[in-house]
Design a protein around this motif. Structure first.
Motif, PDB file in Angstrom:
ATOM      1  N   TYR A 143     -58.127-133.642 -90.302  1.00  0.00           N
ATOM      2  CA  TYR A 143     -57.391-134.292 -89.201  1.00  0.00           C
ATOM      3  C   TYR A 143     -58.231-135.430 -88.600  1.00  0.00           C
ATOM      4  CZ  TYR A 143     -54.038-134.189 -85.315  1.00  0.00           C
ATOM      5  OH  TYR A 143     -53.064-134.505 -84.410  1.00  0.00           O
ATOM      6  N   HIS A 144     -59.524-135.168 -88.402  1.00  0.00           N
ATOM      7  CA  HIS A 144     -60.403-136.182 -87.797  1.00  0.00           C
ATOM      8  C   HIS A 144     -60.774-137.264 -88.810  1.00  0.00           C
ATOM      9  CE1 HIS A 144     -62.965-137.799 -84.720  1.00  0.00           C
ATOM     10  NE2 HIS A 144     -64.026-137.774 -85.510  1.00  0.00           N
ATOM     11  N   TRP A 145     -60.855-136.889 -90.094  1.00  0.00           N
ATOM     12  CA  TRP A 145     -61.105-137.896 -91.132  1.00  0.00           C
ATOM     13  C   TRP A 145     -60.016-138.977 -91.054  1.00  0.00           C
ATOM     14  CZ3 TRP A 145     -58.797-140.256 -95.255  1.00  0.00           C
ATOM     15  CH2 TRP A 145     -59.627-140.896 -96.161  1.00  0.00           C
ATOM     16  N   LYS A 203     -69.595-148.126 -81.313  1.00  0.00           N
ATOM     17  CA  LYS A 203     -70.731-147.513 -82.015  1.00  0.00           C
ATOM     18  C   LYS A 203     -70.283-146.391 -82.968  1.00  0.00           C
ATOM     19  CE  LYS A 203     -75.415-145.967 -81.487  1.00  0.00           C
ATOM     20  NZ  LYS A 203     -76.396-145.247 -80.707  1.00  0.00           N
ATOM     21  N   HIS A 204     -69.564-145.407 -82.441  1.00  0.00           N
ATOM     22  CA  HIS A 204     -69.190-144.259 -83.288  1.00  0.00           C
ATOM     23  C   HIS A 204     -68.264-144.684 -84.432  1.00  0.00           C
ATOM     24  CE1 HIS A 204     -68.519-140.128 -84.389  1.00  0.00           C
ATOM     25  NE2 HIS A 204     -67.220-140.296 -84.313  1.00  0.00           N
ATOM     26  N   HIS A 205     -67.183-145.390 -84.091  1.00  0.00           N
ATOM     27  CA  HIS A 205     -66.254-145.790 -85.159  1.00  0.00           C
ATOM     28  C   HIS A 205     -66.873-146.830 -86.074  1.00  0.00           C
ATOM     29  CE1 HIS A 205     -62.439-143.614 -84.602  1.00  0.00           C
ATOM     30  NE2 HIS A 205     -62.933-143.403 -83.400  1.00  0.00           N
ATOM     31  N   ILE A 232     -68.072-128.942 -83.979  1.00  0.00           N
ATOM     32  CA  ILE A 232     -67.292-129.344 -85.154  1.00  0.00           C
ATOM     33  C   ILE A 232     -67.484-130.825 -85.471  1.00  0.00           C
ATOM     34  CG2 ILE A 232     -65.584-127.497 -84.882  1.00  0.00           C
ATOM     35  CD1 ILE A 232     -63.633-129.418 -83.724  1.00  0.00           C
ATOM     36  N   HIS A 233     -67.582-131.666 -84.438  1.00  0.00           N
ATOM     37  CA  HIS A 233     -67.722-133.106 -84.678  1.00  0.00           C
ATOM     38  C   HIS A 233     -69.057-133.407 -85.361  1.00  0.00           C
ATOM     39  CE1 HIS A 233     -67.032-137.389 -82.849  1.00  0.00           C
ATOM     40  NE2 HIS A 233     -66.519-137.291 -84.056  1.00  0.00           N
ATOM     41  N   LEU A 234     -70.087-132.630 -84.979  1.00  0.00           N
ATOM     42  CA  LEU A 234     -71.400-132.802 -85.604  1.00  0.00           C
ATOM     43  C   LEU A 234     -71.345-132.368 -87.073  1.00  0.00           C
ATOM     44  CD1 LEU A 234     -74.088-133.839 -84.542  1.00  0.00           C
ATOM     45  CD2 LEU A 234     -74.752-131.482 -84.055  1.00  0.00           C
ATOM     46  N   HIS A 236     -58.307-139.766 -88.450  1.00  0.00           N
ATOM     47  CA  HIS A 236     -58.487-140.571 -87.230  1.00  0.00           C
ATOM     48  C   HIS A 236     -59.448-141.730 -87.496  1.00  0.00           C
ATOM     49  CE1 HIS A 236     -59.213-141.875 -83.173  1.00  0.00           C
ATOM     50  NE2 HIS A 236     -60.483-141.564 -83.259  1.00  0.00           N
ATOM     51  N   HIS A 237     -60.486-141.477 -88.292  1.00  0.00           N
ATOM     52  CA  HIS A 237     -61.423-142.567 -88.585  1.00  0.00           C
ATOM     53  C   HIS A 237     -60.799-143.582 -89.537  1.00  0.00           C
ATOM     54  CE1 HIS A 237     -65.232-141.716 -86.513  1.00  0.00           C
ATOM     55  NE2 HIS A 237     -64.713-140.500 -86.413  1.00  0.00           N
ATOM     56  N   ARG A 238     -59.837-143.158 -90.342  1.00  0.00           N
ATOM     57  CA  ARG A 238     -59.137-144.110 -91.231  1.00  0.00           C
ATOM     58  C   ARG A 238     -58.066-144.866 -90.444  1.00  0.00           C
ATOM     59  NH1 ARG A 238     -59.131-145.579 -96.384  1.00  0.00           N
ATOM     60  NH2 ARG A 238     -57.215-145.765 -97.604  1.00  0.00           N
ATOM     61  N   MET A 263     -68.758-132.398 -88.965  1.00  0.00           N
ATOM     62  CA  MET A 263     -67.937-133.348 -89.712  1.00  0.00           C
ATOM     63  C   MET A 263     -68.760-134.556 -90.158  1.00  0.00           C
ATOM     64  SD  MET A 263     -64.549-133.419 -87.306  1.00  0.00           S
ATOM     65  CE  MET A 263     -63.639-131.924 -86.941  1.00  0.00           C
ATOM     66  N   HIS A 264     -69.527-135.120 -89.211  1.00  0.00           N
ATOM     67  CA  HIS A 264     -70.242-136.366 -89.538  1.00  0.00           C
ATOM     68  C   HIS A 264     -71.649-136.136 -90.073  1.00  0.00           C
ATOM     69  CE1 HIS A 264     -67.041-138.868 -88.050  1.00  0.00           C
ATOM     70  NE2 HIS A 264     -67.083-138.328 -86.849  1.00  0.00           N
ATOM     71  N   LYS A 265     -72.242-134.992 -89.718  1.00  0.00           N
ATOM     72  CA  LYS A 265     -73.601-134.678 -90.202  1.00  0.00           C
ATOM     73  C   LYS A 265     -73.573-133.263 -90.771  1.00  0.00           C
ATOM     74  CE  LYS A 265     -75.524-138.260 -87.921  1.00  0.00           C
ATOM     75  NZ  LYS A 265     -76.263-139.352 -88.561  1.00  0.00           N
TER      76      LYS A 265
END
Ligand code: ZN
Ligand code: ZN
Length: 196
Positions: free
Chosen positions: A141-143, A52-54, A117-119, A145-147, A121-123
């Motif tokens: 760094y997390h961007w 779901k998330h990825h 922070i995760h919120l 991870h999604h790539r 980043m995505h919202k």
């Protein structure tokens, strides 16, 4: 001496938390595993994150602010953090009960910080910390991870990735896309700087 010992336990707890974050994210949230094959609870952990998330954030990293009660599996449950800390805290308590208390505090802080922070980043809602250099580093760094979902498993404490060799190495195209998505207002300046 006491202060130094407590500082030592704090550093130890952050390093331990970095490895726990790495392993939980890599083994339980990204892979079908022994637990997810046998327990609906762990199956949900895997599906909520890896699928779901990825799935939701694979093409676009950020979208609209989060509606009340919904978050596309961005957040962890903070009040469950002390319970989850029990096995490691019990081991640490064999050496120091203050060390165990510090570890419980660190894991609770970890879950709270992950959510904040995760919120963002995505919202993104331009929360107060969104211009802090440490936040910008973690967002990039997390961007990545999604790539590259098999890299950059740390989200709050980026340390274990460096030790375990799972750090993503962005190429020029990654950097261009990343800056365009995370800091669109700076892209014209960057391109201008490159032309010069
Ligand atoms: Zn994410
Ligand atoms: Zn992930």
């Amino acid at each position: 001496m006491f202060i130094l010992q407590m500082f030592g336990w704090l550093v130890f707890s952050c390093i331990l938390m970095s490895f726990i974050e790495h392993q939980v994210h890599a083994q339980l949230m990204h892979r079908r595993n022994y637990f997810s094959d046998r327990s609906p609870k762990y199956k949900r952990v895997f599906e909520a994150h890896a699928i779901k998330h990825h799935g939701h954030y694979s093409k676009i990293f950020s979208d609209e602010p989060v509606p009340e009660g919904e978050d596309e599996e961005i957040r962890l449950t903070v009040h469950k953090a002390p319970m989850k800390s029990i096995p490691a805290a019990a081991l640490i308590a064999l050496f120091s009960w203050q060390g165990a208390m510090i570890f419980v505090a660190v894991i609770t802080f970890h879950h709270w910080a992950w959510n904040k922070i995760h919120l963002e980043m995505h919202k993104p809602e331009k929360r107060g910390f969104s211009n802090w250099p440490i936040y910008k580093f973690l967002a990039e760094y997390h961007w990545l991870h999604h790539r590259y979902p098999n890299k950059n498993f740390n989200v709050v404490f980026p340390f274990a990735d460096y030790v375990l060799g799972t750090c993503a190495k962005p190429n020029a195209e990654d950097l261009r896309l990343m800056h365009a998505q995370l800091e669109p207002e700076l892209v014209p300046q960057r391109e201008y700087a490159n032309v010069r």
